[in-house]
Design an enzyme around this catalytic site. Structure first.
Site, short mmCIF file in Angstrom:
data_model
loop_
_atom_site.label_atom_id
_atom_site.label_comp_id
_atom_site.label_asym_id
_atom_site.label_seq_id
_atom_site.Cartn_x
_atom_site.Cartn_y
_atom_site.Cartn_z
CD GLU A 108 3.01 -0.96 7.81
OE1 GLU A 108 3.11 -1.06 9.04
OE2 GLU A 108 3.10 0.15 7.23
CD GLU A 109 2.37 3.26 5.80
OE1 GLU A 109 2.21 3.67 6.96
OE2 GLU A 109 3.48 3.24 5.22
NE ARG A 117 17.05 -3.14 19.28
CZ ARG A 117 18.01 -2.46 19.91
NH1 ARG A 117 18.88 -1.77 19.22
NH2 ARG A 117 18.09 -2.45 21.22
CG ASP A 136 -0.25 -0.18 2.55
OD1 ASP A 136 0.76 -0.90 2.60
OD2 ASP A 136 -0.71 0.41 3.55
CG HIS A 180 5.17 7.88 6.55
ND1 HIS A 180 4.11 7.61 7.38
CD2 HIS A 180 5.57 6.68 6.07
CE1 HIS A 180 3.90 6.29 7.42
NE2 HIS A 180 4.79 5.71 6.63
#
Ligand code: ZN
Ligand code: ZN
Length: 395
Positions: A139-140, A180, A81, A366
């Protein structure tokens, strides 16, 4: 295998860039990825892979079966998306849709995973097990496409032992990869408070119940929950970005609305923190003669990178990229719906460097000027293919 993957990634790199450019020019908002899904399905079919379409409406799932396909199954995820942002870049592949832009690199993730599909389809008689490709919507946007894909059974039949996802990183130079172990990204819950009192003339506070003062106390008291009740080793953020008291110098309003975000990296503390916040706000308002309505939109969980899986993948990335090109990531208090997979199955979410200062490619995700150094896509597809086949071999 390493050399075969590298050489296929090199061979397909230009096509992967073209795919990314097509997706970039034709972005679609969360849960509206219809053309994107159709495009992905078409690309997979052209490779010789028949995807399952319409998973969580606009998602797709496909499998690449190697030898003895049931021996081990590894899942790879891309999100598809775009965001409601108007692109400010002047590039040939600029968004053709006003107000919609791939400003989080999901075009790169999807193009990379299609590259992986092509590479691993060619090499499928050289590995044991099955690769599950997950192209997810939304996802957003809450509730997160990942949560819907999981509800629709993406982690079953066949069930992957691990899920791997990658995300572009505009803060990491192109050519580098970041990992990580353990806690990596935060849970995200949205807080909406309405504090009610009794408004009126500001010169006669004794006749009123002042919601501005109540709301101010609540804001301060809620931070005390973060400083006094939070387990000290557990990172948390509580921020309020909206506080609306619509009075004037001499008018106290009837109500105050507050909005904020609560982020942390521990699901038990997350539940406990929210419970304490509601209780604190409601009882404080009541003690001061008013009331507080506290609504929470429960967002994504925190993202936990499975330590052993991440260690294995990091070591494989070193073999692929060289030790100098594999970096450690800091904690990041942003949210990511890949976290839903990480709550169910061993998962690893790593970052693909896309920054190129010399070319001015430095904008954050973004933002209207976000872009990537597209040479990252060869790595995006090649490295992910390598990690996937190595993880099929892991015991
Ligand atoms: Zn994003
Ligand atoms: Zn993203």
């Amino acid at each position: 295998m390493l050399e075969s993957i590298k050489s296929l990634a090199r061979q397909y790199a230009a096509d992967i860039v073209q795919t990314r450019r097509h997706l970039h020019a034709h972005p679609e908002l969360s849960f509206h990825e219809r053309n994107t899904a159709q495009f992905v399905a078409g690309q997979l079919k052209a490779i010789g892979i028949t995807p399952q379409e319409g998973v969580a409406d606009t998602g797709l799932v496909a499998v690449i079966e190697g030898r003895s396909p049931n021996s081990r199954i590894v899942g790879l995820r891309a999100d598809m998306d775009a965001l409601p942002i108007h692109e400010a870049n002047d590039v040939p592949y600029k968004s053709t849709i006003d107000g919609v832009m791939h400003a989080c690199g999901h075009d790169a993730h999807t193009a990379s995973l299609l590259g992986v599909a092509r590479i691993l389809h060619v090499l499928r008689d050289q590995f044991d097990g099955t690769i599950k490709l997950v192209f997810q919507p939304g996802e957003e946007k809450a509730p997160g496409g990942a949560s819907l894909m999981i509800k629709e059974g993406v982690l079953q039949n066949p069930a992957p032992v691990s899920m791997i996802g990658q995300h572009v990183a505009p803060n990491i130079p192109v050519g580098k990869i970041g990992f990580r172990e353990g806690m990596y990204m935060a849970s995200t819950d949205e807080l909406y408070l309405t504090v009610r009192g009794k408004g009126g003339h500001a010169a006669m506070p004794d006749n009123l119940v002042d919601p501005v003062l109540i709301a101010s106390h609540i804001i301060v008291a809620l931070q005390q929950i973060i400083s006094r009740n939070r387990p000290p080793a557990s990172p948390s953020v509580l921020s309020f970005g909206r506080f609306i008291a619509d009075g004037v110098t001499n008018v106290i309003p009837n109500e105050v609305t507050i909005q904020g975000t609560f982020r942390c990296m521990n699901e038990e503390w997350r539940a406990e923190g929210k419970r304490r916040m509601v209780k604190m706000a409601e009882s404080m308002a009541e003690a001061m003669g008013g009331s507080c309505e506290f609504e929470i939109v429960h967002g994504y969980p925190y993202l936990q990178n499975h330590p052993e899986l991440t260690r294995r993948l990091r070591a494989q990335a070193v073999d692929y990229m060289g030790v100098d090109n594999v970096v450690d990531l800091d904690l990041w208090m942003a949210g990511e719906d890949f976290a839903f997979y990480s709550q169910v199955v061993d998962s690893c979410f790593y970052r693909l460097g896309t920054r190129n200062e010399a070319r001015g490619i430095v904008s954050g995700v973004h933002t209207p000027t976000f872009d990537i150094d597209e040479s990252a896509l060869e790595t995006g597809a090649g490295l992910m293919s390598w990690l996937a086949v190595q993880e099929l071999r892991a015991v």
